[in-house]
Design an enzyme around this catalytic site. Structure first.
Site, short mmCIF file in Angstrom:
data_model
loop_
_atom_site.label_atom_id
_atom_site.label_comp_id
_atom_site.label_asym_id
_atom_site.label_seq_id
_atom_site.Cartn_x
_atom_site.Cartn_y
_atom_site.Cartn_z
CB SER A 151 137.35 -24.23 19.00
OG SER A 151 138.30 -24.22 17.96
CE1 TYR A 164 135.94 -19.12 16.91
CE2 TYR A 164 137.78 -20.60 17.26
CZ TYR A 164 136.47 -20.39 16.89
OH TYR A 164 135.69 -21.47 16.52
#
Length: 260
Positions: A151, A164
């Site tokens: 990401s 995350y």
């Protein structure tokens, strides 16, 4: 239908590659009942691959199996948190050329709780290791490829999702380590790093004009990404065109991470 929309989205990306590029190849995509994973699964299927797409929701899987536009993809239930289930699933495969670790979750604002933090790490990071190890022998046999999903938050911070961020930063290190561990057998391991793409996970941001415009303004291309923007990068990293590329993470964020 979901399949019709996703199919339309991936046409442009798939069209950049030779038809039947992955004919006869076997591809496994985790977290593929929606969004990024589903688009990648469709991209490989459109180029001739035999694709198994997994997810944990029985309801989503049933709907996808009933979608005639997705008949080229086999949908199977798999809990990526369950090592025993993963090992059993892998043992039933008769071959594998490409593994895409796309399973992922985010729990904004709740990730400071210990149980939620551990759950997110488990799904986003540990599951990629589990699936990679469970399918290692198959991938070594085919001299195949692993594609992990990192990401832009592998590089920048978001205080709402510490787990995350940590899990996706971990994907960078896991990708590099597995590339060297598996490389001796000819298996390549790379990752893509999505930016802000219009998915269900980011819906709360792109549905609000103020936040959507702010995010688009920071990117070099001045727009949000779509899931189809990730398909071409994935196909490239699994193709012979990237035969000497391993251990890298390719940002697919429209320049967001480098913006101000």
């Amino acid at each position: 239908m979901a399949g019709q929309l996703a199919g339309q989205q991936v046409k442009q990306e798939v069209g950049a590659f030779r038809a039947e590029l992955f004919a006869g190849k076997k591809v496994l995509v985790s977290g593929a009942t929606s969004g990024i994973g589903l688009a990648i699964a469709e991209g490989f299927a459109a180029l001739g691959a035999q694709v198994i797409a997994t997810g944990s929701s029985a309801a989503k899987l049933a709907a996808l199996r009933a979608d005639r536009t997705l008949e080229g993809i086999r949908f199977e239930q798999l809990d990526v948190r369950d090592l025993e289930q993963i090992n059993r699933f892998a043992s039933e495969l008769d071959g594998l050329d490409v593994l895409v670790n796309a399973a992922g979750v985010a729990r904004p604002a709740d990730e400071y709780r210990d149980d939620v933090f551990r759950e997110v790490i488990d799904v986003n990071l540990t599951a990629a290791m589990r699936l990679s190890m469970a399918t290692r022998a198959l991938l070594e046999r085919s001299r195949g490829t692993i594609i992990n999903v990192a990401s832009m938050l592998s590089y920048i911070a978001d205080v709402e999702v510490p787990a995350y961020c940590a899990s996706k930063t971990g994907i960078l290190g896991l990708t590099r380590s597995l590339a060297h561990a598996f490389g001796v057998a000819g298996v390549r391991v790379n990752a893509i790093a999505p930016g802000y793409h219009r998915t269900d996970m980011t819906r709360a941001l792109w549905e609000v004009p103020a936040s959507a415009d702010k995010i688009a303004a920071r990117s070099a291309l001045k727009r949000w990404g779509e899931v189809d923007d990730l398909v071409g990068a994935s196909l490239f990293l699994a193709s012979p065109a990237s035969a000497f590329i391993t251990g890298v993470t390719l940002p697919v964020d429209g320049g967001y991470a480098t913006g101000v």
